[in-house]
Design an enzyme around this catalytic site. Structure first.
Site, PDB file in Angstrom:
ATOM      1  CB  ALA A   1      71.250 -54.586  28.907  1.00  0.00           C
TER       2      ALA A   1
ATOM      3  CG  PHE B   1      67.950 -53.051  24.545  1.00  0.00           C
ATOM      4  CD1 PHE B   1      66.815 -53.189  23.763  1.00  0.00           C
ATOM      5  CD2 PHE B   1      68.672 -51.873  24.459  1.00  0.00           C
ATOM      6  CE1 PHE B   1      66.412 -52.188  22.910  1.00  0.00           C
ATOM      7  CE2 PHE B   1      68.283 -50.859  23.603  1.00  0.00           C
ATOM      8  CZ  PHE B   1      67.146 -51.021  22.821  1.00  0.00           C
ATOM      9  CE1 TYR B   2      71.970 -50.887  27.032  1.00  0.00           C
ATOM     10  CE2 TYR B   2      73.680 -51.620  28.520  1.00  0.00           C
ATOM     11  CZ  TYR B   2      72.647 -50.764  28.228  1.00  0.00           C
ATOM     12  OH  TYR B   2      72.298 -49.799  29.126  1.00  0.00           O
ATOM     13  CG  ASN B   3      73.673 -58.893  20.787  1.00  0.00           C
ATOM     14  OD1 ASN B   3      73.527 -59.952  21.368  1.00  0.00           O
ATOM     15  ND2 ASN B   3      74.067 -58.832  19.536  1.00  0.00           N
TER      16      ASN B   3
END
Length: 72
Positions: free
Chosen positions: A5, A7-9
């Site tokens: 994701a 968001f998870y980078n």
């Protein structure tokens, strides 16, 4: 299945690792997520573009993800 994701980078690292692994593309299923903070169609397209860049155009599924605990 590999779960990524924006968001998870972790997309660029996963993409690089997969390229170096030598695994056949058809043996790997890659999932990424679109977060509600990237609102609307333009946000979804921007997220998909970012995913594809980081994962070197290797994605099988893009999920709309809601983490309700972040909003409570």
């Amino acid at each position: 299945m590999i779960d990524t994701a924006e968001f998870y980078n972790n997309e660029a690292g996963v993409g690089s690792g997969l390229k170096k692994s030598g695994k056949k593309r058809e043996d790997i299923f890659i999932v990424s997520k679109w977060w509600p903070s990237n609102e609307g169609a333009k946000g979804a397209l921007r997220t998909l573009d970012t995913c594809l860049q980081g994962l070197e155009n290797r994605i099988d599924e893009l999920i709309i993800s809601l983490m309700f605990s972040l909003f409570i």
